[in-house]
Design a protein around this motif. Structure first.
Motif, short mmCIF file in Angstrom:
data_model
loop_
_atom_site.label_atom_id
_atom_site.label_comp_id
_atom_site.label_asym_id
_atom_site.label_seq_id
_atom_site.Cartn_x
_atom_site.Cartn_y
_atom_site.Cartn_z
N PHE A 138 -3.01 4.45 -2.01
CA PHE A 138 -3.17 3.59 -3.12
C PHE A 138 -3.00 2.12 -2.72
O PHE A 138 -2.09 2.00 -1.90
CB PHE A 138 -1.95 3.82 -4.32
CG PHE A 138 -2.13 5.10 -4.85
CD1 PHE A 138 -2.85 5.48 -5.92
CD2 PHE A 138 -1.35 6.47 -4.15
CE1 PHE A 138 -2.80 6.65 -6.47
CE2 PHE A 138 -1.46 7.67 -4.64
CZ PHE A 138 -2.19 7.69 -5.90
N SER A 139 -3.97 1.27 -3.33
CA SER A 139 -3.75 -0.06 -3.14
C SER A 139 -3.94 -1.27 -3.99
O SER A 139 -4.58 -0.70 -5.00
CB SER A 139 -4.77 -0.52 -1.64
OG SER A 139 -6.04 -0.23 -1.93
N LYS B 78 0.91 -1.27 -0.01
CA LYS B 78 0.19 0.14 0.06
C LYS B 78 0.89 1.32 0.18
O LYS B 78 2.13 1.26 0.63
CB LYS B 78 -0.77 0.09 1.10
CG LYS B 78 -2.07 -0.94 1.04
CD LYS B 78 -2.96 -0.54 2.39
CE LYS B 78 -4.17 -1.27 2.33
NZ LYS B 78 -5.10 -1.09 3.46
N LYS C 270 -5.74 -8.39 -10.88
CA LYS C 270 -5.63 -7.47 -9.86
C LYS C 270 -5.82 -5.93 -10.29
O LYS C 270 -5.75 -5.72 -11.59
CB LYS C 270 -4.05 -7.51 -9.32
CG LYS C 270 -3.73 -8.75 -8.83
CD LYS C 270 -2.15 -8.64 -8.38
CE LYS C 270 -1.94 -10.33 -7.62
NZ LYS C 270 -0.59 -10.10 -7.26
N VAL C 271 -6.45 -5.15 -9.70
CA VAL C 271 -6.84 -3.66 -9.81
C VAL C 271 -6.19 -2.79 -9.01
O VAL C 271 -6.07 -3.09 -7.91
CB VAL C 271 -8.07 -3.61 -10.10
CG1 VAL C 271 -8.57 -4.46 -11.40
CG2 VAL C 271 -9.12 -4.04 -8.89
N ALA C 272 -5.77 -1.77 -9.27
CA ALA C 272 -5.30 -0.54 -8.60
C ALA C 272 -6.53 0.30 -8.10
O ALA C 272 -7.56 0.54 -8.71
CB ALA C 272 -4.52 0.26 -9.27
N LYS C 273 -6.39 0.58 -6.70
CA LYS C 273 -7.42 1.37 -5.95
C LYS C 273 -7.01 2.43 -5.45
O LYS C 273 -5.79 2.50 -4.99
CB LYS C 273 -8.12 0.39 -5.04
CG LYS C 273 -8.92 -0.71 -5.67
CD LYS C 273 -9.52 -1.64 -4.67
CE LYS C 273 -10.83 -0.78 -3.58
NZ LYS C 273 -11.44 -1.87 -2.76
N PHE C 274 -7.79 3.55 -5.25
CA PHE C 274 -7.29 4.85 -4.66
C PHE C 274 -8.60 5.26 -3.70
O PHE C 274 -9.50 5.14 -4.11
CB PHE C 274 -7.19 5.95 -5.56
CG PHE C 274 -6.70 7.15 -4.84
CD1 PHE C 274 -5.36 7.32 -4.29
CD2 PHE C 274 -7.30 8.14 -4.82
CE1 PHE C 274 -5.18 8.57 -3.53
CE2 PHE C 274 -7.37 9.37 -4.20
CZ PHE C 274 -6.17 9.77 -3.43
N LYS C 275 -8.09 5.55 -2.47
CA LYS C 275 -9.09 5.80 -1.52
C LYS C 275 -8.64 7.39 -1.07
O LYS C 275 -7.42 7.44 -0.59
CB LYS C 275 -9.26 4.90 -0.34
CG LYS C 275 -10.39 5.52 0.78
CD LYS C 275 -10.57 4.39 1.66
CE LYS C 275 -11.56 4.75 2.72
NZ LYS C 275 -11.91 6.14 2.98
N ARG D 272 -9.79 -9.16 -8.16
CA ARG D 272 -11.23 -9.38 -8.44
C ARG D 272 -11.23 -10.96 -8.94
O ARG D 272 -10.24 -11.38 -9.82
CB ARG D 272 -11.46 -8.61 -9.90
CG ARG D 272 -11.84 -7.12 -9.56
CD ARG D 272 -12.39 -6.46 -10.74
NE ARG D 272 -12.53 -5.04 -10.54
CZ ARG D 272 -12.85 -4.20 -11.56
NH1 ARG D 272 -12.67 -4.55 -12.79
NH2 ARG D 272 -12.79 -3.10 -11.27
N SER E 214 -6.35 -4.46 -5.20
CA SER E 214 -7.42 -5.45 -5.08
C SER E 214 -7.50 -6.61 -5.86
O SER E 214 -7.10 -6.35 -7.19
CB SER E 214 -8.81 -4.51 -4.90
OG SER E 214 -9.74 -5.40 -4.80
#
Length: 90
Positions: A50-51, A41, A75-80, A55, A53
């Motif tokens: 950024f992490s 992360k 795998k997908v990149a995520k942003f919170k 699917r 995840s």
């Protein structure tokens, strides 16, 4: 805002040259991408996290043939967004 506009904004705010700002931005993006490739992360306090995840494999439908297909796992990149960023926007 596109990459060129972001580089210009970084140069203006930091006092760096445009070429140095571009190098800094490219290095930051590359470092984030490398960390995500390792499933790490990247947390930027006040900005966000950024992490990666995963699917799972799933069933889908081909819209042109209405045929059932299997969509592979990936795998997908995520942003919170962080709370400071949320507050700045609202």
């Amino acid at each position: 805002m596109n990459k060129t506009e972001l580089v210009n904004a970084i140069a203006e705010k930091s006092g760096l040259s445009k070429s140095d700002s571009k190098k800094a931005l490219d290095a930051a993006v590359e470092a984030i991408a490398e960390a995500l490739k390792k499933n790490d992360k990247v947390a930027l306090v006040g900005f966000g996290t950024f992490s990666v995840s995963e699917r799972p494999e799933r069933q889908g439908i081909n819209p042109s043939t209405k045929e059932t297909i299997t969509i592979a796992a990936k795998k997908v990149a995520k942003f919170k967004a962080g709370s400071d960023l949320d507050n700045a926007i609202n």
